[in-house]
Scaffold this motif. Structure first.
Motif, PDB file in Angstrom:
ATOM      1  N   UNK A 126       0.885  -1.559   0.025  1.00 39.61           N
ATOM      2  CA  UNK A 126      -0.146  -0.179  -0.211  1.00 39.61           C
ATOM      3  C   UNK A 126       0.561   1.706  -0.089  1.00 39.61           C
ATOM      4  N   UNK A 127       0.069   2.355  -0.397  1.00 40.42           N
ATOM      5  CA  UNK A 127       1.282   3.535  -0.671  1.00 40.42           C
ATOM      6  C   UNK A 127      -0.022   4.849  -0.797  1.00 40.42           C
ATOM      7  N   UNK A 128       0.700   6.278   0.326  1.00 42.56           N
ATOM      8  CA  UNK A 128      -0.113   6.928   0.080  1.00 42.56           C
ATOM      9  C   UNK A 128       0.903   8.199   0.009  1.00 42.56           C
ATOM     10  N   UNK A 129      -0.198   9.049  -0.813  1.00 45.64           N
ATOM     11  CA  UNK A 129       0.101  10.025  -1.111  1.00 45.64           C
ATOM     12  C   UNK A 129      -0.670  11.291  -1.320  1.00 45.64           C
ATOM     13  N   UNK A 130      -0.472  12.507  -0.591  1.00 45.14           N
ATOM     14  CA  UNK A 130      -0.922  13.596   0.046  1.00 45.14           C
ATOM     15  C   UNK A 130      -0.342  14.953  -0.472  1.00 45.14           C
ATOM     16  N   UNK A 131      -1.147  16.093  -1.191  1.00 46.84           N
ATOM     17  CA  UNK A 131      -0.841  17.204  -2.080  1.00 46.84           C
ATOM     18  C   UNK A 131      -1.612  17.826  -0.999  1.00 46.84           C
ATOM     19  N   UNK A 132      -1.639  18.996  -0.578  1.00 46.36           N
ATOM     20  CA  UNK A 132      -2.360  19.913   0.036  1.00 46.36           C
ATOM     21  C   UNK A 132      -1.851  21.645  -0.442  1.00 46.36           C
ATOM     22  N   UNK A 133      -3.367  23.035  -0.615  1.00 39.25           N
ATOM     23  CA  UNK A 133      -2.949  23.778  -0.269  1.00 39.25           C
ATOM     24  C   UNK A 133      -3.265  24.280   0.397  1.00 39.25           C
ATOM     25  N   UNK A 134      -2.701  25.738   0.913  1.00 38.67           N
ATOM     26  CA  UNK A 134      -3.342  26.771   2.165  1.00 38.67           C
ATOM     27  C   UNK A 134      -2.748  27.961   1.585  1.00 38.67           C
ATOM     28  N   UNK A 135      -3.770  28.929   2.152  1.00 38.78           N
ATOM     29  CA  UNK A 135      -3.267  30.352   2.126  1.00 38.78           C
ATOM     30  C   UNK A 135      -3.574  30.659   0.535  1.00 38.78           C
ATOM     31  N   UNK A 136      -3.380  31.871  -0.446  1.00 33.53           N
ATOM     32  CA  UNK A 136      -3.479  32.501  -1.738  1.00 33.53           C
ATOM     33  C   UNK A 136      -4.540  33.193  -1.890  1.00 33.53           C
TER      34      UNK A 136
END
Length: 322
Positions: free
Chosen positions: A270-280
């Motif tokens: 199993x593999x997990x990937x997280x891509x996040x964004x904040x602000x702007x």
């Protein structure tokens, strides 16, 4: 583009895994037969044939590969075989009162090291009872000597004679170690009613081309991206961040050899990937494209062998006799 490349790689692995061997016709087509006289005191067409007889008839230096027949000249009064190129058949006429009739082949197996098996076979339809038929197969050593692979004979039988001989592992190993690639086959006829013919069909020397099976590790592409340990813990492979920059962000990370070794040993796939964004600025969006997890599949030569196999099969189809 990355998805297309992955699809092609997986397709190749599937081919290597599913095709373990192929059979290739090594014997040349029958295009002609050449008369070649020889006096062996009758041995050539019977079961007393010797390596010296075959060498003297078919193996002198400068004698080209191809099909040969005994001739009607000489003290022994040999008869002559003939061929039907359309049907890929050889006719052995009955010649009572003579030493008989022989058809012989001299051929060369290119790259014999590539084969894991050889099978010699033919079918002979006699004109009736009476004639005696013999066959023998030989290979030539690097010293020029001939070594017998097999021989057989049958007489006074009107039924079809179907012959098939698998070269033993020991014989093939010796051919690879000491042989020069040249192979000789002799089929003879003696006795019977004058004017009748025995017909040889489907004469063949097939080679089994071995394609090594890919190793288990070669097929473990899914294990390449393992992240969760078998006990349920997560281990980080990589992370990164960037802020206050309007240019495109191109990220590429190669899992280290140490990380990959740990994933293979302790991971559950199993593999997990997280891509996040904040602000702007409110209402604007960042767009993620070409997200990919590519695996490099290490296939030790079988993939190359599979491609070579396709080429050999293509050649086989071109050469396949009607």
């Amino acid at each position: 583009m990355k998805k297309i490349l992955c699809t092609l790689c997986l397709g190749l692995v599937s081919l290597a895994a599913s095709v373990s061997a192929a059979t290739i016709e090594l014997m040349p087509e029958i295009t002609a037969i050449t008369g070649q006289g020889y006096n062996s005191a009758g041995r050539l067409a019977n079961n007393n044939i010797t390596a010296a007889d075959v060498k003297a008839w078919l193996g002198p230096a400068g004698r080209a590969d191809g099909w040969y027949t005994t001739t009607g000249n000489g003290d022994m009064g040999w008869g002559s075989a003939s061929v039907n190129t359309a049907n890929q058949a050889i006719s052995l006429p009955n010649m009572p009162g003579t030493a008989g009739v022989c058809a012989g082949l001299k051929m060369t197996i290119e790259n014999i090291q590539a084969y894991s098996g050889l099978t010699f076979s033919f079918s002979l339809t006699p004109p009736g009872t009476g004639p005696t038929y013999t066959y023998s197969v030989w290979y030539e050593t690097t010293d020029g000597d001939l070594v017998e692979l097999c021989r057989g004979s049958r007489g006074n039988n009107a039924s079809q004679w179907n012959v098939s001989y698998d070269v033993t592992d020991e014989q093939l190993a010796a051919m690879k170690t000491n042989g020069n690639g040249k192979v000789y086959a002799v089929i003879g006829s003696s006795g019977g009613t004058n004017g009748n013919n025995g017909i040889i069909r489907d004469i063949s020397l097939e080679g089994t081309l071995a394609v090594p099976e890919p190793t288990a590790a070669s097929l473990s592409l899914l294990g390449l991206a393992a992240l969760m340990l078998r006990d349920g813990d997560l281990v980080e492979l990589c992370r990164g961040s960037r802020g206050n920059n309007a240019s495109q962000w191109n990220v590429s990370y190669d899992v280290t050899d140490e990380q990959l070794a740990a994933m293979k040993e302790n991971g559950n796939g199993k593999v997990y990937t997280v891509i996040g964004s904040s602000g702007g600025t409110n209402g604007n969006s960042g767009t993620i494209r070409d997200i990919s997890l590519e695996g490099t599949l290490a296939v030790p030569e079988p993939a190359t062998a599979s491609l070579s196999l396709l080429g050999l099969v293509a050649l086989m189809l071109r050469r396949r006799r009607v």
